[in-house]
Design a protein around this motif. Structure first.
Motif, PDB file in Angstrom:
ATOM      1  N   SER A   1      93.628  34.044  40.713  1.00 27.28           N
ATOM      2  CA  SER A   1      94.502  33.343  41.572  1.00 27.28           C
ATOM      3  C   SER A   1      93.759  32.078  42.032  1.00 27.28           C
ATOM      4  O   SER A   1      92.731  31.690  41.690  1.00 27.28           O
ATOM      5  CB  SER A   1      94.878  34.221  42.880  1.00 27.28           C
ATOM      6  N   THR A   2      94.729  30.974  42.549  1.00 27.32           N
ATOM      7  CA  THR A   2      94.062  29.870  43.061  1.00 27.32           C
ATOM      8  C   THR A   2      94.043  30.322  44.763  1.00 27.32           C
ATOM      9  O   THR A   2      94.551  31.073  45.146  1.00 27.32           O
ATOM     10  CB  THR A   2      94.885  28.692  43.154  1.00 27.32           C
ATOM     11  N   PHE A   3      93.120  29.653  45.344  1.00 30.28           N
ATOM     12  CA  PHE A   3      92.859  29.826  46.841  1.00 30.28           C
ATOM     13  C   PHE A   3      94.168  29.557  47.560  1.00 30.28           C
ATOM     14  O   PHE A   3      94.640  30.368  48.454  1.00 30.28           O
ATOM     15  CB  PHE A   3      91.821  28.965  47.404  1.00 30.28           C
ATOM     16  N   PRO A   4      94.934  28.660  47.374  1.00 27.55           N
ATOM     17  CA  PRO A   4      96.226  28.394  48.143  1.00 27.55           C
ATOM     18  C   PRO A   4      96.971  29.362  47.792  1.00 27.55           C
ATOM     19  O   PRO A   4      97.912  29.738  48.827  1.00 27.55           O
ATOM     20  CB  PRO A   4      96.739  27.098  47.509  1.00 27.55           C
ATOM     21  N   ASP A   5      97.355  29.994  46.399  1.00 23.72           N
ATOM     22  CA  ASP A   5      98.316  30.973  46.297  1.00 23.72           C
ATOM     23  C   ASP A   5      97.767  32.231  47.018  1.00 23.72           C
ATOM     24  O   ASP A   5      98.637  32.801  47.659  1.00 23.72           O
ATOM     25  CB  ASP A   5      98.334  31.105  44.758  1.00 23.72           C
ATOM     26  N   TRP A   6      96.640  32.669  46.910  1.00 25.12           N
ATOM     27  CA  TRP A   6      96.068  33.875  47.709  1.00 25.12           C
ATOM     28  C   TRP A   6      96.379  33.661  49.193  1.00 25.12           C
ATOM     29  O   TRP A   6      96.844  34.599  49.827  1.00 25.12           O
ATOM     30  CB  TRP A   6      94.635  34.242  47.272  1.00 25.12           C
ATOM     31  N   ALA A   7      95.623  32.636  49.815  1.00 28.51           N
ATOM     32  CA  ALA A   7      95.935  32.282  51.310  1.00 28.51           C
ATOM     33  C   ALA A   7      97.386  32.406  51.723  1.00 28.51           C
ATOM     34  O   ALA A   7      97.671  32.862  52.816  1.00 28.51           O
ATOM     35  CB  ALA A   7      95.286  31.149  51.805  1.00 28.51           C
ATOM     36  N   ALA A   8      98.165  31.769  50.967  1.00 26.37           N
ATOM     37  CA  ALA A   8      99.532  31.591  51.646  1.00 26.37           C
ATOM     38  C   ALA A   8     100.443  33.021  51.381  1.00 26.37           C
ATOM     39  O   ALA A   8     101.002  33.336  52.129  1.00 26.37           O
ATOM     40  CB  ALA A   8     100.571  30.796  50.392  1.00 26.37           C
TER      41      ALA A   8
ATOM     42  N   LYS B   1      89.367  45.702  42.710  1.00 24.23           N
ATOM     43  CA  LYS B   1      88.849  45.141  44.014  1.00 24.23           C
ATOM     44  C   LYS B   1      87.807  43.949  43.669  1.00 24.23           C
ATOM     45  O   LYS B   1      87.150  43.684  44.434  1.00 24.23           O
ATOM     46  CB  LYS B   1      88.260  46.132  44.819  1.00 24.23           C
ATOM     47  N   MET B   2      88.063  43.092  42.656  1.00 24.42           N
ATOM     48  CA  MET B   2      87.490  42.186  42.519  1.00 24.42           C
ATOM     49  C   MET B   2      88.574  40.866  42.102  1.00 24.42           C
ATOM     50  O   MET B   2      89.628  41.065  41.792  1.00 24.42           O
ATOM     51  CB  MET B   2      86.831  42.018  41.014  1.00 24.42           C
ATOM     52  N   ILE B   3      88.277  39.631  42.534  1.00 23.32           N
ATOM     53  CA  ILE B   3      89.081  38.480  42.360  1.00 23.32           C
ATOM     54  C   ILE B   3      88.478  37.427  41.802  1.00 23.32           C
ATOM     55  O   ILE B   3      87.365  37.005  42.222  1.00 23.32           O
ATOM     56  CB  ILE B   3      89.820  38.348  43.667  1.00 23.32           C
ATOM     57  N   ILE B   4      88.996  36.510  41.038  1.00 22.05           N
ATOM     58  CA  ILE B   4      88.591  35.114  40.480  1.00 22.05           C
ATOM     59  C   ILE B   4      89.538  34.098  40.985  1.00 22.05           C
ATOM     60  O   ILE B   4      90.693  34.045  41.188  1.00 22.05           O
ATOM     61  CB  ILE B   4      88.553  35.108  39.017  1.00 22.05           C
ATOM     62  N   PHE B   5      88.826  33.153  41.869  1.00 18.40           N
ATOM     63  CA  PHE B   5      89.473  32.023  42.269  1.00 18.40           C
ATOM     64  C   PHE B   5      89.051  30.873  41.368  1.00 18.40           C
ATOM     65  O   PHE B   5      88.051  30.339  41.181  1.00 18.40           O
ATOM     66  CB  PHE B   5      89.047  31.682  43.993  1.00 18.40           C
ATOM     67  N   ALA B   6      90.133  30.213  40.910  1.00 16.46           N
ATOM     68  CA  ALA B   6      90.235  29.052  39.998  1.00 16.46           C
ATOM     69  C   ALA B   6      90.842  27.820  40.456  1.00 16.46           C
ATOM     70  O   ALA B   6      91.604  27.858  41.418  1.00 16.46           O
ATOM     71  CB  ALA B   6      90.711  29.553  38.401  1.00 16.46           C
ATOM     72  N   PRO B   7      90.523  26.665  39.835  1.00  9.49           N
ATOM     73  CA  PRO B   7      91.344  25.291  40.522  1.00  9.49           C
ATOM     74  C   PRO B   7      92.724  25.331  40.228  1.00  9.49           C
ATOM     75  O   PRO B   7      93.319  24.735  41.082  1.00  9.49           O
ATOM     76  CB  PRO B   7      90.541  24.308  39.527  1.00  9.49           C
TER      77      PRO B   7
END
Length: 728
Positions: A265-272, A236-242
């Protein structure tokens, strides 16, 4: 002094041999226990524990520990030698101290926080504050069971001075490979405070280039899992990288610390993925091309730039207003009649919607109201006078129920987003006019893109927010902790949306405003993020000490910031000296060994040949644009082995020799860097250009060569601390 060193080395070698013997004995015993494969839950748990210990011991025997701390508590009779490593291991026999203490344990914090002096030291333990005296702080380097180095950074019994930086400088001087490594043996006091900070805090870290902020954040995850093991889990942890390549670059750190299963993940990948939409790869490339590949100066950035506006909390307010109006007018006008003679009053539907199902978000509320209406229809059907009447009524009710449902607002995030921007025709009863607070330029460009079916990264936060307001957290669970790297490139809207998906505002948000080269979408000051949280839920730390580059490189880069940006966020270098920064004009005579041809190409080839011929594992050539990087790579590929073009599409960083545009180098580091075309034809005098050059210079650990044509940008005019021309 020599005798003391020999004595210390012999002492540590004896202790290492003793520890290895004990580890091997325990490991042999554990491996001798048959692996349980049955179905008994208790035995399965015991086997899982044994297997984890087998893995820990197998890993530990290569490098059992890295530090020693001799400490005597205030109420203890004598001092104890505590050995600190990546993994804590208890002794087989009952003892007053473990064989190895986990670096995350409370007492181990002294190893990082104590910097010398004869005054008592203290650390926080579960039972309260523990005070005592530190007698010895010693670093050791063990590789493949061999003791390579012993360095005392403090010795209360010695007359000699403390050498607190000696071991750090030694480790920083090592060459890089193609992965980021853990810093558990060299964590500094200011870094340790961040790592051990309380969990439920939005921690914002401003860290200069090379301050270790990324590594600190990864170590913080490992600490949180240790300190709050009953409250948090890696899953239940996540790292967002560029970008994906950066994720590959940092991928070894957490496994080295014994931590797995943390999402990256990247934010776009996760959000999509959450939204169930596809974001074409070329969109990101087109955005980069627009901002970085154009000749001349960068396009102007204002608060009405699409990325800045769509990343602002102003758009959040517009969305909340629209969703609120849709929700208030959701129930269609008039009563509902499934067939002639049967009526469900609108007042009853409104009661269900506004009272009974009020706790649910709009889309879920609509589902429950429609389900309630369907159950009411089924009850009414049972009152039919005949089977034929029931069949006729059922047929009518199906059509009317479908038609009634269609009168409700369409709770689809993309549809509502398009309606807000008037990219599609809105229903007649649409509750809001086109928001006047959306800047005309943003409105026009968004309509144009949405009508083509194009979504950009900047559209994802508002779409996510609409999705959340409509559906709530559909998965039902939230993250225990979120790490956001290169956070200066995130918008306040992104952080606000992510806060809906994490427990207790538990963030580690790290970045460097001096490297804010994506100012068209990111923040310009940390206050833009701090104001999203109540004061008691946020904290700010500044890391000003740079551990990456030599003094010469840091001072040169600081000069760029001072002259080109007017920034006060300057790095304080560790006392590690190296070669001066080298400035080489394309017009200067080439070394005799260089071949003829285009002077620029030959200069880059000569520089790369010189640096790659040394004991460096990673060397990068940084260009101003991707086009120039591709052209240069094609010229160099036939002359160098293990050379790679990094164009933004790669998911793996391979090390060796790299050619890439400077704007894709952020987050990476190399033993040596050649910054090509560092002249006024490629870099203007604006602060943004200076930041871009600062990013390129601070990628270098040991050597930095600046190659340029005629005319230098104003912030490079002062060449103090540099040397001109080719080496002899």
């Amino acid at each position: 002094m020599e005798d003391n060193f020999q004595s210390a080395y012999q002492e540590e070698e004896d202790r290492l041999n003793s520890a290895l013997t004990e580890i091997d004995t325990v490991l042999e015993r554990l491996r001798g226990i048959p692996v349980y494969t049955g179905h008994d839950y208790t035995e399965q748990a015991l086997e899982a524990s044994r297997e984890q210990r087998r893995k820990d011991l197998a890993k530990l025997r290569q490098e059992p520990y890295f530090g020693r701390l001799d400490f005597q508590g205030k109420d203890e009779d004598g001092r104890k030698a505590l050995y600190i490593g990546k993994i804590g291991v208890d002794r087989e026999q009952v003892s007053d101290r473990p064989l190895v203490i986990d670096w995350r344990a409370p007492v181990a914090s002294l190893f990082y926080s104590f910097t010398g002096g004869t005054e008592p030291a203290s650390y926080e333990a579960p039972e309260g504050l523990i005070e005592g005296l530190v007698y010895l702080k010693r670093n050791v380097v063990i590789r493949k069971q061999i003791l390579e180095r012993v360095a005392d950074t403090y010795n209360r019994d010695s007359d000699g001075p403390a050498v607190s930086d000696e071991f750090l400088v030694y480790r920083l001087g090592e060459n890089k490979d193609n992965r980021l490594r853990d810093i558990v043996s060299t964590i500094q006091e200011e870094q340790d405070k961040i790592i051990r900070a309380a969990k439920n805090t939005a921690l914002i870290i401003q860290g200069v280039a090379g301050s270790g902020k990324t590594t600190v954040a990864l170590h913080r995850l490992a600490f949180l899992l240790y300190q709050y093991k009953e409250q948090v889990s890696a899953e239940k942890m996540i790292i967002f990288a560029p970008n994906r390549m950066f994720l590959d670059y940092i991928s070894d750190v957490l496994p080295e610390l014994g931590v797995g299963n943390i999402a990256q993940s990247t934010f776009p990948d996760w959000a999509a993925d959450v939204l169930g939409v596809v974001l074409p790869e070329q969109n990101a490339a087109e955005t980069m091309s627009y901002w970085f590949e154009k000749e001349g100066s960068m396009p102007e950035i204002t608060e009405e730039t699409p990325g800045r506006f769509k990343g602002s909390t102003a758009l959040m307010g517009i969305i909340e207003s629209v969703i609120g109006l849709l929700e208030n007018g959701a129930v269609p006008a008039g009563d509902f009649s499934p067939w002639e003679g049967s009526v469900l009053r609108r007042s009853m539907i409104l009661r269900w919607h506004n009272e009974e199902y009020a706790p649910y978000p709009p889309a879920k509320r609509k589902e429950r109201v429609m389900a309630r209406i369907h159950r009411w229809i089924e009850m009414e059907l049972k009152k039919s006078p005949s089977a034929a009447a029931m069949k006729d009524r059922k047929k009518k009710s199906v059509a009317r129920e479908k038609a009634y449902s269609a009168k409700w607002p369409k709770y689809d995030p993309l549809t509502i987003y398009k309606q807000i921007f008037r990219a599609v025709k809105v229903p007649e009863d649409w509750p809001a006019e086109a928001p006047e607070s959306i800047p005309p330029g943003v409105l026009a460009s968004t309509v144009k893109e949405l009508k083509k079916g194009i979504l950009h990264e900047e559209d994802l936060p508002p779409l996510l927010y609409i999705h959340y307001l409509l559906n709530g957290n559909e998965g039902g669970s939230r993250f225990d902790h979120i790490v956001i790297d290169e956070a200066q490139d995130f918008s306040p809207f992104q952080i606000a949306v992510l806060d809906l998906y994490v427990k207790g505002h538990s963030f580690t948000i790290l970045g460097d405003l001096s490297q804010g080269i994506h100012a068209y979408k990111g923040v310009h000051a940390w206050e833009e993020m701090q104001t999203l949280f109540a004061p008691e839920h946020t904290a700010y730390h500044a890391l000003t000490r740079s551990y990456r580059s030599t003094m010469e490189i840091i001072e040169f880069a600081n000069g760029i910031l001072s002259a080109g940006v007017g920034s006060s966020l300057l790095a304080v270098p560790v006392f590690r000296s190296g070669n001066p920064v080298r400035l080489i004009s394309y017009g200067q005579p080439l070394p005799a060994s260089a071949a003829g041809g285009d002077r620029r190409i030959q200069a880059v080839r000569t520089a790369l040949a010189s640096l790659s011929g040394r004991e460096y594992r990673t060397v990068a050539v940084l260009t101003r644009s991707l086009r120039e990087a591709a052209e240069l790579y094609n010229e160099l590929a036939g002359h160098f082995e293990d050379i790679h073009l990094i164009d933004g599409s790669m998911t793996e960083y391979r090390g060796g020799l790299s050619v890439l545009p400077v704007y894709l180098s952020k987050g990476l580091e190399f033993d040596a860097v050649i910054l090509a075309d560092a002249d006024s034809d490629h870099y203007g005098g604006a602060a943004w250009d200076a930041k871009l050059m600062y990013v390129g210079c601070t990628r270098a650990l040991h050597e930095l060569w600046i190659l340029h044509g005629e005319g230098l940008p104003p912030y490079l005019q002062n060449g103090e601390g540099t040397v001109q021309g080719w080496p002899e």
